[in-house]
Design a protein around this motif. Sequence first.
Motif, PDB file in Angstrom:
ATOM      1  N   GLN A   4       8.096  -0.465 -12.254  1.00  0.00           N
ATOM      2  CA  GLN A   4       7.880  -1.872 -12.575  1.00  0.00           C
ATOM      3  C   GLN A   4       8.167  -2.758 -11.371  1.00  0.00           C
ATOM      4  OE1 GLN A   4       6.465  -3.068 -15.476  1.00  0.00           O
ATOM      5  NE2 GLN A   4       6.285  -4.761 -14.030  1.00  0.00           N
ATOM      6  N   GLN A   5       9.183  -2.400 -10.584  1.00  0.00           N
ATOM      7  CA  GLN A   5       9.455  -3.158  -9.366  1.00  0.00           C
ATOM      8  C   GLN A   5       8.307  -3.024  -8.372  1.00  0.00           C
ATOM      9  OE1 GLN A   5      13.212  -1.669  -7.986  1.00  0.00           O
ATOM     10  NE2 GLN A   5      14.384  -2.582  -9.681  1.00  0.00           N
ATOM     11  N   ARG A   7       5.173  -2.509  -9.170  1.00  0.00           N
ATOM     12  CA  ARG A   7       4.066  -3.308  -9.709  1.00  0.00           C
ATOM     13  C   ARG A   7       4.290  -4.789  -9.421  1.00  0.00           C
ATOM     14  NH1 ARG A   7       4.100  -1.085 -14.078  1.00  0.00           N
ATOM     15  NH2 ARG A   7       2.336   0.312 -13.792  1.00  0.00           N
ATOM     16  N   THR A   8       5.518  -5.248  -9.575  1.00  0.00           N
ATOM     17  CA  THR A   8       5.821  -6.647  -9.290  1.00  0.00           C
ATOM     18  C   THR A   8       5.613  -6.954  -7.805  1.00  0.00           C
ATOM     19  OG1 THR A   8       7.411  -6.752 -11.110  1.00  0.00           O
ATOM     20  CG2 THR A   8       7.624  -8.414  -9.377  1.00  0.00           C
ATOM     21  N   THR A  11       1.945  -7.157  -7.029  1.00  0.00           N
ATOM     22  CA  THR A  11       1.344  -8.379  -7.580  1.00  0.00           C
ATOM     23  C   THR A  11       1.701  -9.590  -6.738  1.00  0.00           C
ATOM     24  OG1 THR A  11       1.489  -7.411  -9.800  1.00  0.00           O
ATOM     25  CG2 THR A  11       1.103  -9.785  -9.660  1.00  0.00           C
ATOM     26  N   ALA A  21       2.630 -14.660  -9.504  1.00  0.00           N
ATOM     27  CA  ALA A  21       2.912 -13.305  -9.975  1.00  0.00           C
ATOM     28  C   ALA A  21       3.668 -13.341 -11.302  1.00  0.00           C
ATOM     29  CB  ALA A  21       3.709 -12.541  -8.930  1.00  0.00           C
ATOM     30  N   ALA A  22       4.634 -14.254 -11.410  1.00  0.00           N
ATOM     31  CA  ALA A  22       5.390 -14.373 -12.665  1.00  0.00           C
ATOM     32  C   ALA A  22       4.460 -14.745 -13.814  1.00  0.00           C
ATOM     33  CB  ALA A  22       6.486 -15.430 -12.505  1.00  0.00           C
ATOM     34  N   LEU A  25       2.288 -11.642 -14.734  1.00  0.00           N
ATOM     35  CA  LEU A  25       3.042 -10.542 -15.328  1.00  0.00           C
ATOM     36  C   LEU A  25       3.788 -10.935 -16.599  1.00  0.00           C
ATOM     37  CD1 LEU A  25       4.499  -9.084 -12.004  1.00  0.00           C
ATOM     38  CD2 LEU A  25       2.732  -8.034 -13.442  1.00  0.00           C
ATOM     39  N   TYR A  27       6.564 -12.873 -16.653  1.00  0.00           N
ATOM     40  CA  TYR A  27       7.993 -12.971 -16.371  1.00  0.00           C
ATOM     41  C   TYR A  27       8.342 -14.400 -15.972  1.00  0.00           C
ATOM     42  CZ  TYR A  27       7.745  -7.849 -15.809  1.00  0.00           C
ATOM     43  OH  TYR A  27       7.542  -6.514 -15.998  1.00  0.00           O
ATOM     44  N   VAL A  32      11.108 -12.193 -11.334  1.00  0.00           N
ATOM     45  CA  VAL A  32      10.301 -11.623 -10.248  1.00  0.00           C
ATOM     46  C   VAL A  32      11.144 -11.529  -8.981  1.00  0.00           C
ATOM     47  CG1 VAL A  32       8.339 -12.058  -8.715  1.00  0.00           C
ATOM     48  CG2 VAL A  32       8.082 -12.313 -11.190  1.00  0.00           C
ATOM     49  N   GLN A  35      13.612  -8.667  -9.202  1.00  0.00           N
ATOM     50  CA  GLN A  35      13.011  -7.349  -9.039  1.00  0.00           C
ATOM     51  C   GLN A  35      12.705  -7.054  -7.571  1.00  0.00           C
ATOM     52  OE1 GLN A  35       9.949  -5.984 -11.707  1.00  0.00           O
ATOM     53  NE2 GLN A  35      10.568  -7.455 -13.286  1.00  0.00           N
TER      54      GLN A  35
END
Length: 293
Positions: A4-5, A7-8, A11, A21-22, A25, A27, A32, A35
């Motif tokens: 997941q980190q 992927r963040t 992004t 990005a937040a 996703l 979040y 973000v 992460q």
Amino acid sequence: MDPQQLRTFATVTRLASFSEAARELGYTQSAVSQQIAALEADLGTALLVRRPVGPTVAGRRLLEHAVPLLVRLEAARADVARLAGSPSARLVLGATPLAVGVALGRALGEVRRAYPQVEPVVRVLAQDVLAARVATGEVDLALIDGLAAPSDPLPLPEVGPLTTVAVDERPVAVALPAGHPLAGRAGLALSDLSAARWLDAPDLTPTADRLRAAAGTDGFRPATRYRGTDLHGLLALVATGHGLTLLPEPVVAGAPGVDHAPVAAPRLVHRTELVHGSLPEGPAALLARLLVD
């Protein structure tokens, strides 16, 4: 490293923004940032500069690993889901622009007669993304075309356990303006055209890098860049002298204002492959059988 980190991180890098990005996703911006900080602490180095947002040298290297890793993770999830799930009633076919033809239309007609409740969807996409879309389940199967040596498979990216089957091979030709001195030749050596003016149309024709690799020589510098999938527009540029291009010979033959000459060296074909993962019985499996047959 936590997927997941990764992927963040990918992004944030793609969007060049923590806030965007937040939003994508789902979040908070703080989550973000946390992460990214945790990933940087895990690897012991900074991965992003903050103003403007962009990858560091280490971040760019991590991105080279992260993107294919994330695709493989999604591919694994999709592959297991296909095997474990019930037969699907949907049919989403991906295709490169030149792979959409009469044979596909006939096959889709047979699928619709067998499954009248299904509304097929055809998504025309570039070659470099289609294999990943099949692997991750965004499309059920795909028709992908490209340049290859006779009987050689297309050089597709390694994105998961996919099946590829050749469904068509056609001779390739150089598309030339009508009346061009090379028109009508029995065969051309691709390397002899390395200094010519070429059209750069990556969604329809081989890239300059692919032409250089095939011909074994430098050159093939683009004179005009064409971004689109409209074949008629591309041929109109050829007809009006904006550059040469490489296409399947049947596509070029008879095009208004365009002549052609076949490529004799190296030996090349325009190859179309059917690409799919596991296919439970249903409309996608039927379409695959029809296209192969």
